[in-house]
Motif scaffolding. Structure first.
Motif, short mmCIF file in Angstrom:
data_model
loop_
_atom_site.label_atom_id
_atom_site.label_comp_id
_atom_site.label_asym_id
_atom_site.label_seq_id
_atom_site.Cartn_x
_atom_site.Cartn_y
_atom_site.Cartn_z
N LEU A 138 8.63 -1.92 -4.79
CA LEU A 138 7.82 -2.96 -4.16
C LEU A 138 6.81 -2.33 -3.21
O LEU A 138 5.66 -2.76 -3.12
CB LEU A 138 8.71 -3.96 -3.41
N ASN A 139 7.23 -1.30 -2.49
CA ASN A 139 6.36 -0.66 -1.51
C ASN A 139 5.17 0.06 -2.16
O ASN A 139 4.18 0.36 -1.49
CB ASN A 139 7.16 0.30 -0.65
N THR A 140 5.25 0.34 -3.46
CA THR A 140 4.14 0.99 -4.16
C THR A 140 3.33 0.01 -5.01
O THR A 140 2.33 0.40 -5.63
CB THR A 140 4.65 2.09 -5.10
N ALA A 141 3.73 -1.26 -5.03
CA ALA A 141 3.16 -2.22 -5.98
C ALA A 141 1.65 -2.40 -5.85
O ALA A 141 0.97 -2.68 -6.84
CB ALA A 141 3.86 -3.57 -5.83
N PHE A 142 1.12 -2.25 -4.65
CA PHE A 142 -0.30 -2.52 -4.43
C PHE A 142 -1.10 -1.24 -4.19
O PHE A 142 -2.29 -1.32 -3.88
CB PHE A 142 -0.47 -3.48 -3.26
N ASP A 143 -0.47 -0.09 -4.36
CA ASP A 143 -1.18 1.17 -4.11
C ASP A 143 -2.43 1.31 -4.97
O ASP A 143 -3.44 1.86 -4.53
CB ASP A 143 -0.25 2.36 -4.37
N GLY A 144 -2.35 0.82 -6.22
CA GLY A 144 -3.48 0.98 -7.12
C GLY A 144 -4.73 0.24 -6.69
O GLY A 144 -5.84 0.59 -7.12
N LEU A 145 -4.56 -0.77 -5.85
CA LEU A 145 -5.72 -1.54 -5.37
C LEU A 145 -6.45 -0.86 -4.22
O LEU A 145 -7.57 -1.24 -3.89
CB LEU A 145 -5.28 -2.94 -4.93
N VAL A 146 -5.81 0.12 -3.60
CA VAL A 146 -6.40 0.73 -2.39
C VAL A 146 -6.41 2.26 -2.49
O VAL A 146 -5.85 2.95 -1.66
CB VAL A 146 -5.65 0.26 -1.12
N PRO A 147 -7.07 2.80 -3.50
CA PRO A 147 -7.15 4.26 -3.62
C PRO A 147 -8.06 4.84 -2.55
O PRO A 147 -8.87 4.12 -1.95
CB PRO A 147 -7.76 4.45 -5.02
N PRO A 148 -7.95 6.13 -2.29
CA PRO A 148 -8.91 6.76 -1.38
C PRO A 148 -10.33 6.61 -1.90
O PRO A 148 -10.56 6.54 -3.11
CB PRO A 148 -8.48 8.23 -1.38
N GLY A 149 -11.28 6.54 -0.98
CA GLY A 149 -12.67 6.54 -1.37
C GLY A 149 -13.35 5.19 -1.37
O GLY A 149 -14.54 5.09 -1.69
#
Length: 456
Positions: free
Chosen positions: A303-314
């Motif tokens: 769950l803690n990684t579920a939204f990582d793809g929406l907020v990449p560096p850059g």
């Protein structure tokens, strides 16, 4: 003796010392928020606490600005500077779990992904953030709101001790037993008092959770928010759930005709017994017709990684934040006016609950003062195209302008923008003067000023 040189610094440091003459410089100076483009004189990629001491000493003795970079998310760009020193802790990421004492010690450059991976193996966790790439140190020093806050308290409420390099180059271990004034200030006072090279946390039994995102049509947003504020007020503390305005990403569980449209969602996390999860989340299925969901049992780190793809560096970032004692009808109306204008798939608005265990800590027990607030709202403007900066920043500011009169005067420092320095006193309410005294004790020259700054 003259001022120490870069060559002298390299002799002291075990990790890399990077300047503009090095091929790695442009990569090393790049930060999470692509709006920030600065050129430090030197970047010290610290390998240990000794390297941190060397970087602090070098900045102080040469009269240079000092930026501290932990996990590196700092949206205002506090992890870098022009013509100064960056103490980069990003390679200091080890996490050691002691399952017997239910504690974990994380180095200052660790992310919540690092902590969760280590603690989940033992069926344990502590309150972390919503995005796994968030730095452990930065989140905790600002308070630390996350999925587990209602049941376990803020991240800073679970802090047992912290290793700190102070402005004069001393290495201190701050806890309730020693340097307790510094320990008090670290729990919510941000990076004002030193470089935290490791943090020890209290852990609690959390392994698999039941939860995930539930999407509703935007036209049901008013009824969803009305229902949510009633549900969360009486919900068991094992339930961490927050409403979010979000453009639906192209994920398999979302119908294709919904992709790219603004929705209101509920992001849910039941950390109690798994067999009770479906019943605990039933109110979220009853509040409005569900158009898409991805809910069920899963490891807490998932769950803690579920939204990582929406907020990449850059990405380009500009955020604003407020504390809210009540989610009033007037505040809901302001959300409904502005949220449909979300400027990009990456942008979002979250309304985090911070009641339950957070409210059982007295307002003066830590630097985090808003123990009577029920929600923390963040308007997170994030988008890929720098050509849209002016229009999208204006969207965030207009949204914030209309919410501010309906909110508390202060806000959550971890979500503050670089132009929020005028709100520092309000952010700490009755704790501000005590924070100034601690600042005068440990950093009277304000070496650590690249932050939401408490001036000595």
């Amino acid at each position: 003796m003259g001022k120490p040189s870069i060559d002298h610094l390299r002799e002291r440091v075990h990790g890399a010392v990077i300047t503009a003459d090095d091929g790695a410089y442009d990569e090393a100076r790049r930060v999470y928020n692509a709006m920030i483009d600065r050129r430090p004189a030197v970047i010290v990629r610290c390998a240990n606490a000794g390297d941190v001491i060397a970087a602090v000493d070098f900045a102080r003795e040469n009269g240079l600005d000092l930026a501290v970079r932990g996990g590196g998310h700092s949206v205002p760009g506090f992890g870098t500077c022009d013509d100064g020193v960056v103490a980069d802790l990003s390679v200091m990421r080890s996490v050691r779990v002691d399952p017997g004492s239910r504690t974990a010690r994380a180095e200052g450059g660790a992310t919540w992904a690092d902590v969760n991976a280590a603690t989940y193996a033992f069926g344990l966790a502590t309150t972390g953030g919503i995005i796994s790439t968030t730095g452990v140190g930065g989140l905790t020093l600002g308070g630390g709101i996350g999925y587990l806050s209602r049941g376990l308290g803020l991240s800073c409420d679970n802090l047992v001790s912290a290793d700190v390099v102070t402005a004069d180059g001393r290495f201190l271990v701050a806890s309730e037993k020693e340097y307790d004034d510094l320990f008090w200030a670290l729990r919510g006072g941000g990076g004002n008092f030193g470089v935290v090279t490791s943090l020890q946390f209290r852990l609690s039994p959390v392994g698999d959770i039941y939860g995930g995102p539930v999407f509703y049509d935007l036209e049901d947003a008013r009824s969803v928010l009305h229902a949510y504020r009633e549900i969360i007020a009486d919900a068991p503390e094992q339930l961490g759930a927050f409403p979010a305005f979000q453009i639906a990403p192209p994920l398999p569980f979302i119908p294709p005709e919904r992709h790219g449209r603004v929705h209101i969602a509920a992001v849910t996390c039941w950390a109690g017994p798994l067999e009770e999860g479906e019943r605990a989340l039933r109110p979220f299925h009853d509040m409005a017709p569900v158009v898409a969901e991805h809910v069920g049992p899963m490891p807490y780190p998932a769950l803690n990684t579920a939204f990582d793809g929406l907020v990449p560096p850059g990405l380009q970032h500009y955020w604003k934040a407020n504390f809210v004692t009540e989610l009033t009808d007037e505040a809901i109306a302001a959300h409904l006016e502005h949220a449909p204008g979300l400027p990009a798939l990456n942008s979002t608005v979250h309304i985090y609950p911070i009641d339950g265990a957070c409210h059982r800590v007295p307002a003066d027990a830590t630097a985090f003062a808003y123990r009577d607030a029920s929600f923390a709202t963040v308007i997170a403007g994030m988008w890929p195209d720098p050509a849209a900066n002016e229009a999208n920043t204006a969207w965030v500011r207009d949204y914030y302008r209309d919410l501010a009169p309906l909110s508390e005067e202060g806000g959550y420092v971890n979500f503050m923008a670089g132009d929020d320095q005028g709100r520092i006193r309000a952010n700490y309410k009755g704790n501000y003067d005590r924070l100034v005294e601690v600042k005068r004790t440990y950093d009277p020259g304000n070496l650590f000023h690249l932050n939401q700054n408490i001036t000595p």
